[in-house]
Design an enzyme around this catalytic site. Structure first.
Site, PDB file in Angstrom:
ATOM      1  N   SER A 149      10.106 108.598  15.221  1.00  0.00           N
ATOM      2  CA  SER A 149       9.323 109.638  15.882  1.00  0.00           C
ATOM      3  C   SER A 149       9.830 109.802  17.302  1.00  0.00           C
ATOM      4  O   SER A 149       9.688 108.907  18.146  1.00  0.00           O
ATOM      5  CB  SER A 149       7.834 109.258  15.898  1.00  0.00           C
ATOM      6  OG  SER A 149       7.071 110.226  16.572  1.00  0.00           O
ATOM      7  N   GLN A 186      10.314 114.597  14.365  1.00  0.00           N
ATOM      8  CA  GLN A 186       9.853 113.439  13.611  1.00  0.00           C
ATOM      9  C   GLN A 186      10.591 113.427  12.278  1.00  0.00           C
ATOM     10  O   GLN A 186      10.816 114.480  11.676  1.00  0.00           O
ATOM     11  CB  GLN A 186       8.345 113.536  13.399  1.00  0.00           C
ATOM     12  CG  GLN A 186       7.677 112.229  13.041  1.00  0.00           C
ATOM     13  CD  GLN A 186       6.189 112.252  13.367  1.00  0.00           C
ATOM     14  OE1 GLN A 186       5.820 112.281  14.542  1.00  0.00           O
ATOM     15  NE2 GLN A 186       5.351 112.252  12.350  1.00  0.00           N
ATOM     16  N   ASP A 202      26.779 110.796  21.347  1.00  0.00           N
ATOM     17  CA  ASP A 202      25.686 109.834  21.487  1.00  0.00           C
ATOM     18  C   ASP A 202      25.813 108.716  20.447  1.00  0.00           C
ATOM     19  O   ASP A 202      24.908 108.499  19.638  1.00  0.00           O
ATOM     20  CB  ASP A 202      24.347 110.562  21.315  1.00  0.00           C
ATOM     21  CG  ASP A 202      23.183 109.767  21.891  1.00  0.00           C
ATOM     22  OD1 ASP A 202      23.437 108.835  22.673  1.00  0.00           O
ATOM     23  OD2 ASP A 202      22.017 110.070  21.550  1.00  0.00           O
TER      24      ASP A 202
END
Length: 530
Positions: free
Chosen positions: A116, A121, A270
């Site tokens: 989440s 989510q 990332d």
């Protein structure tokens, strides 16, 4: 209503900034009068960003890639930022899934989330075809909140750059642009799916080691993303792979990221441990493509040469490439930068492999360049952080990994690929045409110049630089001379008025004394600033 929302959010930001002692933070990071950075100030800053929500958490994550902007203690603290928030109840998310895709396509959707975040989510699910998937759903109302925060941040950056030389050198407006670009990409799952496909194509030669889970194209909207579920674990020291497989996997992983940056100009930006899973078949699955780095062709080529020059310990070439990539001004000290670079660059050569850190080396270069007034492009900071994260995961698999040797060995491949790209017919024709254009215009411009010389109409504009200090000196001198004349006139007039009106003479005398003392105080306190 929109203006009311802006005012309410601005008040909230002000309250949190005051509670977090923002002025102290600004001093510690050097944007106002300098103060030594502290762990306490960094902790307060991180907690304030977490309290302010999505936009500011992403800002903190972006700032963690800027060692030129923040001290080490702040970078270390911001690295702890985790986009992990309390989960939303499932019913509003189910409504989004039903409206965008339709619940009839799913045999099961688990209401307990796998993860989440502040933007979305993730829930595990099972399609009616029997395929295991994850469903990523954007949080309702998050777009409006981000729009509001970005508007406030842009206004703040514009004011800061207008009034602060430090803010202009740190390119705060460019930082706001980069933050908006990243957030827009994460808010739009269609763009994230495109990014996933793009990175998957870049990794085509590394499928034995790396892969991207496929997106389920027929179940894709701006608010909902359905992707094949990957069962795996985070990469840690207890990975359970054979030593040969671990070494090969580490080498392939780091090489893949070097190639993404230096050859493709587009990279998964990332690769932290939560976004890289080790699967049962001994491969690495890359996840979460909301943050993608992109480099224009010239920057990509220059960056490839820069990494190779660092690996080969060529200080002058490193300096030339950094200056070509960066923004400089009349105050930039390129000679001092080169001198310091020649002294510091060799420290990355002939060291124990365990002490070599590519990410730290690039961060040192960013800090060093800023000291001499040379501002790196903001895209370079993200490259440094990405390679640092990739290297960290690779070292977990192979502690003896030598990143400098990897970059050096990749150099020939990068150069060969670059030469091949430049010699492609379209590229070669475009390059030739752009180089010939100025030459074709040269005869006409020469004729125009000769004509102006014959007519006596030629004009030469000279723009003086660095005259601000000279202007300040002249203004200060004139102000002091003027003030001295006023004091002298008051003293003379008080002496003359003593015969006519004693009270007026005393007033003039004490006025002259007060003004003289004030001038002396200003001269002693702020030399040259009256």
């Amino acid at each position: 209503m929109a203006e009311k929302g802006k005012v309410k959010r601005a008040v909230e930001l002000t309250v949190v900034a005051r509670r977090a002692h923002l002025l102290r933070v600004l001093r510690e990071v050097g944007l106002v009068r300098a103060r030594a950075p502290t762990r306490e100030g960094a902790l307060r800053f991180r907690e304030a960003l977490e309290e302010l929500g999505t936009t500011f958490v992403k800002l903190g994550q972006l700032l963690s890639s800027r060692p030129d902007l923040l001290p080490d203690v702040y970078i270390e603290e911001l690295d702890k930022l985790v986009d992990d928030v309390s989960p939303l109840p499932f019913p509003p998310l189910r409504d989004v899934i039903d409206a965008d895709i339709g619940l009839e396509h799913f045999a099961l959707i688990d209401e307990r989330p796998l993860a989440s975040g502040s933007i979305a989510q993730i829930h595990p699910a099972l399609l009616k075809s029997g395929r295991e998937v994850i469903v990523k759903v954007r949080r309702p109302g998050i777009v409006e909140q981000v729009d509001l925060d970005l508007d406030l941040l842009r206004r703040t950056a514009a004011v800061a750059e207008k009034h602060s030389d430090a803010a202009r050198l740190l390119q705060l407006n460019a930082l706001a642009d980069e933050l908006e670009q990243h957030l827009r990409g994460e808010l739009n799952f269609i763009e994230e799916a495109n990014n996933a496909r793009l990175i998957d194509s870049v990794l085509a030669d590394s499928r034995d080691y790396l892969f991207v889970p496929p997106v389920i194209e027929e179940h894709l909207t701006e608010r909902v993303l359905v992707m094949e579920r990957v069962h795996g674990r985070k990469v840690d020291a207890d990975h359970g792979l054979s030593s040969e497989r671990a070494v090969a996997l580490a080498d392939a992983f780091l090489r893949a990221y070097v190639r993404q940056v230096t050859v493709e100009g587009i990279y998964h930006a990332d690769p932290h441990r939560g976004n890289v899973l080790l699967t049962a078949d001994g491969r690495l699955a890359l996840l979460d493509f909301g943050l993608i780095g992109r480099l224009d062709d010239d920057t990509r080529a220059a960056l490839a040469l820069l990494l190779l020059a660092i690996a080969q310990n060529r200080a002058d070439d490193v300096a030339d490439l950094i200056v070509s990539l960066s923004r400089t001004s009349a105050e930039s000290d390129a000679a001092g930068f080169v001198h310091d670079l020649r002294r510091k660059l060799p420290r990355y050569q002939w060291r124990p492999l365990s002490s070599i850190r590519t990410g730290e080396g690039l961060a040192d270069l960013q800090r060093l360049s800023l000291q001499y007034g040379i501002a790196f492009p903001t895209s370079f900071a993200l490259v440094g952080k990405t390679l640092g994260q990739a290297e960290s995961i690779a070292r977990t698999l192979d502690p003896a990994l030598d990143p400098v040797a990897t970059i050096r060995s990749e150099g020939w491949n990068v150069m060969a690929h670059e030469a091949q790209r430049r010699l492609e017919p379209n590229q070669l024709l475009a390059f030739t045409f752009t180089q010939l254009q100025p030459l074709l215009r040269l005869p006409r411009r020469t004729a125009q110049l000769v004509q102006k010389l014959e007519d006596g109409n030629i004009k030469i504009n000279i723009a003086p630089v660095q005259v601000e200090h000279f202007e300040s000196l002249l203004r200060s001198t004139a102000n002091r001379i003027g003030a001295a004349l006023i004091v002298s006139a008051l003293l003379v007039s008080s002496a003359l008025m003593a015969r006519v009106d004693h009270t007026l003479a005393v007033v003039c005398f004490f006025s002259a004394v007060a003004l003289g003392l004030y001038m002396l105080w200003r001269i002693l306190r702020t030399p040259g600033g009256l």
